[in-house]
Design an enzyme around this catalytic site. Structure first.
Site, PDB file in Angstrom:
ATOM      1  CG  ASP A 132      -2.074  -0.970   1.110  1.00  0.00           C
ATOM      2  OD1 ASP A 132      -2.249  -1.558   0.022  1.00  0.00           O
ATOM      3  OD2 ASP A 132      -2.805  -1.148   2.097  1.00  0.00           O
TER       4      ASP A 132
ATOM      5  CG  ASN B  12      -4.044   5.506   4.296  1.00  0.00           C
ATOM      6  OD1 ASN B  12      -5.060   5.109   3.747  1.00  0.00           O
ATOM      7  ND2 ASN B  12      -2.963   4.756   4.409  1.00  0.00           N
TER       8      ASN B  12
ATOM      9  CB  THR C 100      -9.320  -0.094   6.197  1.00  0.00           C
ATOM     10  OG1 THR C 100      -8.924   0.571   5.005  1.00  0.00           O
ATOM     11  CG2 THR C 100     -10.795  -0.409   6.121  1.00  0.00           C
TER      12      THR C 100
END
Lengths: 378, 378, 378, 378
Positions: free
Chosen positions: D127, D225, D266
């Site tokens: 990621d 994020n 998440t």
């Protein structure tokens, strides 16, 4: 000073600085043995064994027959089974059943008292078998050895594959014990003039779990996992009042309240958000179910306290109680539920030891801290 | 059989069914007194008292002066204070300070050893004063009486308003005690040839909390709340391995790990999501800080186990340890941290009793289960 | 490009780098107005008003009479009330009731259709009044103004004290609106040959909340808070299967499942551990109730998906459904529940604005992030 | 009326009951396309591709070489890689590297501007590669296709095994898109006369993650994020004040605060206890890190609001900010951080579609609702 390696780790120190110390109170001195070192021994050889099997599971029948055959024919033990088991077609039609049929003793939960008749208990199936065994012995419980069938349970640490070797080993006294504390629950009925509290109406279709309407519900029970106080069939929430050693601690608004043993901390309580407590920690866990308050975190109190739960006076509804998932009954505004730690724990035989068994079941039953491993690229 | 009303509620029963019993192991027998009945008494009259006050808080100065004056002039006790206190201008310029100045004994944490010099400790201020007092006594701790100033703390149950009456009462031996367990933490340094692990570089502007660079960091400390293992200044997460009694239990990926006493369960652990444990439960709490895994729920293990924490071999970073928020230092790949329950608890004097004090602090400090009351319409 | 200050903040950008872009799909273009700027206006002057009051609460009677008197006598509006209200002794015996009695229109939920008859709704009491008002309008809902009586509710932001001024203000079109999305729930009954699913047996003593046995339960309902699927009166847990847009997502083992609107996120869902969602976020929240799995965290999915819930084939029990706490009925193995966002939201009039009202209710109803303040020493 | 099957499910209804309606405000009308139907198309054929590979991972080198070879030699695309990659020995010594060496274009993050040079991005690894790619494009981001190596990531849905087929497919315009919203973060420095806020001192051994000391830290950044505000290296907690659309909402006491996109829900937020939000929900999540308050539950607010965070005036310490784990810098008492949803999302290409990809990553990355299956006895 050196601390004994006790799991409870009481401090041997009674003096604090040059002058302070704990006041001696001879009435309060206890001599206990370190729980960490608890091992099973047999005062005299066990002769009678109660075998409890999982209900409504065809898969458990062959190992059950295999086990009771071996215990009767090889070990020459007196084997007790539930009377209803001897009426299950899958049991009675099993090829090997005739060999043991006459040797089995049966008992009926409603009429027979097993106290002092059973030296040893073997459970076969899921955690429910041990909860059931616990309910049969409301005082001293014989040592329990519990086999799972396929996947480890919290209360069923033994694999069945080489059961002969493992049972022999235990019968020879080689086993660690976990003493699982139980909670003594007493419903004090207050409204003598009032109509008796309800129990749910049994209904052959929907409610096979309910007690036979003819059976009087007990108001004094030991639980191994938890006592649940909830709103029962009502969609409205009750207000409960919680007392500890006679003092009102808080009131509960929500779906209900759990009072759990450490053993029960990994049962309903963990689903309601509680931390998980090793069964050897002497404690009682109090956990709300879906509380209205954001700040109603579960609490863990010393095993020696007495809890009391009542329906709040201003509550529109009553509450319902169940004991290890059984014996569901109403708690009216006039009643109170009292909960303390019982002096009769369940001596649960370890497959390995207290610590290893617990972490194995956390892994297997709850996948505790299981997460993605870095898998490698190929 | 009747259970003694012990908070730990050990079962007096050693026999299970007609044949089973716990194997006797005389080496493992302990004689303990029920924690519920613990009361303070004085072996001989306490003469010396250590007074710890909150730092950097002007409001605490007047009650501090009032307290030490009363202790020296009225109670004729020898009062110890920290040397640095005698240099605070707000103290030295206080109108009443000259009266007591010559009577005060001072000590310096770095050079002086208080062991066996102090009979009694009084704390004035927040919970930090008790953590500091605990750190001064790495073995036996004299009884501690802690006053809050304005709002109740977890460790500071006494109100200051009528302190004379309350202190007198305690000095006469009328007080319940909570024995707050501490954790003994040992860093075992493995890499002798390697450069010594780092401690954070102090920086006058940003890091007033760091130890003096000349001071060697201790690798053996008792904590009253918790030992924290975290990623320190690194934004990257370390992998930690957790062992219990020599067995690897799990690995930790996240912001860090807390090993807390029951006293510490209401400190950092509760912020990290743990349940709250009464200080008399003999247990150790293990709580992850922001774990990567959804299923890493906190666990509570018996007080008698030994935990070991290491940085995983494949971890890119090291970890950092702090003890009750102090003595921050690095844990390298070669080191390990060992944690057990110490035999030296902190004897903390109750304002009311063990149970009432704890629930009062849950209410006041955490607003536990505080929620909207039905307010009435007017 | 400049983003409109929309609460949904859709990106006006359709191009990504020099070459990429979103494929145009004219069938999927929508023209919407920014929710942040939503204000109420009246197409024509509202003439009829439905007044809903809290049931079984004597305190609400005087303000109710005061309100309907003012609406009829001063504002010359046609006021509708529930027929049952006109039979409550506390209402009919109220000194001022005769003045308005003849001017009130009454309706009966079971027989009368309010569609197109009501221009404006006023609720008086708790959040339940708004849930009830929502249930009366299964399609377009007139604007709702909700007064609390004493303490703020999530759905009742207005204080009653100066109601005349506030109602006048709203009738003049000065008000911000929160469009609270509702969920359209359809039970698709699969087993046509089978006996009809049960509804709970009403029992005058214990179950005043149950629908009249003669009333057919609807299988198509809009909810404002949540639809609950739980184990009903059974102590055993059902296994549920959850589908999203036709795809099986997960299975649910535990006490049940909640499908909530953002409005409902602060109702039952928050008690079950969910995060709290502002009512203007277009989303659906899925929250398990006491799940068996440690890792079953609540999820929030886009408002436009379709959810389907069925009882798992291997589940021993059926499940029970309730809609905003009402209309409880069984979900059998042959049935499925489908849930989507309805096109008919509840236009809820703000006391201040969307943001301020929500945070005020978090503070007041849930004491969100309320904690001990440093109280000062005196 | 029929609701378009939009993921945002805006109501097409503007009228409520016979009279009420939303006031028209032409300045606030938006024309948007349903996110559910978003598919990638190419305005003109993509010629240049940026390939980002995971750093410090030898395993990624062979697929990286394979990919860039195929893109240059087969697809005749202009391939950009980071300059530093061309200096990695494992790359330069790879047998196939000489074939492509001269065809690769390199760029240096510090000196080169990629705006308008890149048509397409391919990420290879975890990621982190997508977070890095996002940071390179502070305005419009070209479509991103992300391959994982071995195990699925939240942001890396594609398997590498048949990459040729999959890339060809995407280049031909067959792909669903998830538009992942980003947060625009601006640090407004208030203390112009004061010394500049600190950035952490880089230290070759311990702090490879820190920016080069010569580089000026940006105060305006987009994150994919989350932005983290924490206590930095200080063991003491800062008090933060949180504002929403100019209104003070609450204050934060604890380890810190996260402001996350749904994509980031998440990531760090889920570790801090938040619910999980599908990336297509237009929202911003606010999550405390280890808050002192039991009732500080995470909240989800509409994507269109503006948040402001400051260090409380009475806070003893400053705070530290990091953006997607990078660019760590101090927030002093004079500064404020402002956060809004950016108009520049990351167009992330789906392996299957928005819904399937998300649930696959929940399963694989977080083992969401993974639990013990009934294993069968053998």
């Amino acid at each position: 000073f050196r601390r004994t390696r006790s799991l409870n780790a009481p401090s041997p120190i009674q003096q604090f600085g040059p002058c302070g110390r704990i006041m001696r109170n001879s009435a309060m001195i206890m001599t206990i043995q370190d729980p960490a070192s608890q091992r099973l021994t047999w005062y005299k050889p066990p002769l009678s064994v109660l075998v409890i099997k999982k209900v409504r599971d065809a898969m458990v029948i062959p190992p059950f027959i295999e086990l009771v055959s071996w215990l009767t024919l090889e070990k020459r033990m007196v084997v007790f089974v539930e009377a209803s088991v001897l009426e299950e077609p899958l049991v009675t039609k099993h090829a090997k059943f005739p060999d043991v049929k006459d040797k089995l003793m049966s008992f009926n939960e409603k009429h027979d008292d097993l106290t002092d008749k059973i030296d040893f208990i073997i459970c076969l199936g899921g955690d429910g078998t041990l909860l059931y065994a616990s309910s049969l012995f409301q005082q001293s419980v014989p040592p329990v050895m519990a086999f799972h069938l396929g996947s480890l349970g919290f209360l069923t640490p033994f694999k069945f594959s080489n059961f002969q070797e493992q049972v022999t080993n235990v019968l020879e006294g080689h086993a660690a014990l976990t003493l699982r504390s139980r909670l003594r629950c007493i419903i004090v009925r207050g409204g003598y003039d009032k109509p008796q509290p309800k129990k749910p109406k049994p209904d052959a279709t929907t409610a096979p779990w309910l007690p036979d309407p003819g059976v009087k519900l007990p108001s004094n029970l030991l639980v191994l996992n938890e006592v649940v106080i909830d709103r029962g069939p009502s969609p409205y929430l009750s207000n409960l009042d919680l007392y500890l050693d006679g003092r009102r601690i808080t009131s509960v608004q929500g779906d209900g309240l759990l009072v759990s043993t450490p053993t029960g901390s990994t049962a309903y309580a963990v689903a309601a958000g509680a931390s998980m407590i090793h069964p050897s920690v002497p404690a009682i866990m109090v956990t709300p179910i879906c509380p209205h308050s954001l700040s109603f975190r579960p609490i863990i109190v010393p095993a020696g306290v007495e809890l009391k739960i009542t329906v709040s006076k201003d509550s529109r509804n009553t509450a319902w109680i169940s004991f290890d998932g059984r014996m569901r009954q109403e708690l009216t505004h006039d009643d109170s539920l009292r909960v303390t730690t019982s002096i009769y724990p369940v001596p649960s035989i370890c497959a390995e030891d207290q610590i290893a068994d617990w972490f194995a079941s956390l892994d297997d039953c709850l996948r505790w801290n299981d997460r993605k491993r870095q898998r490698h690229f190929d």
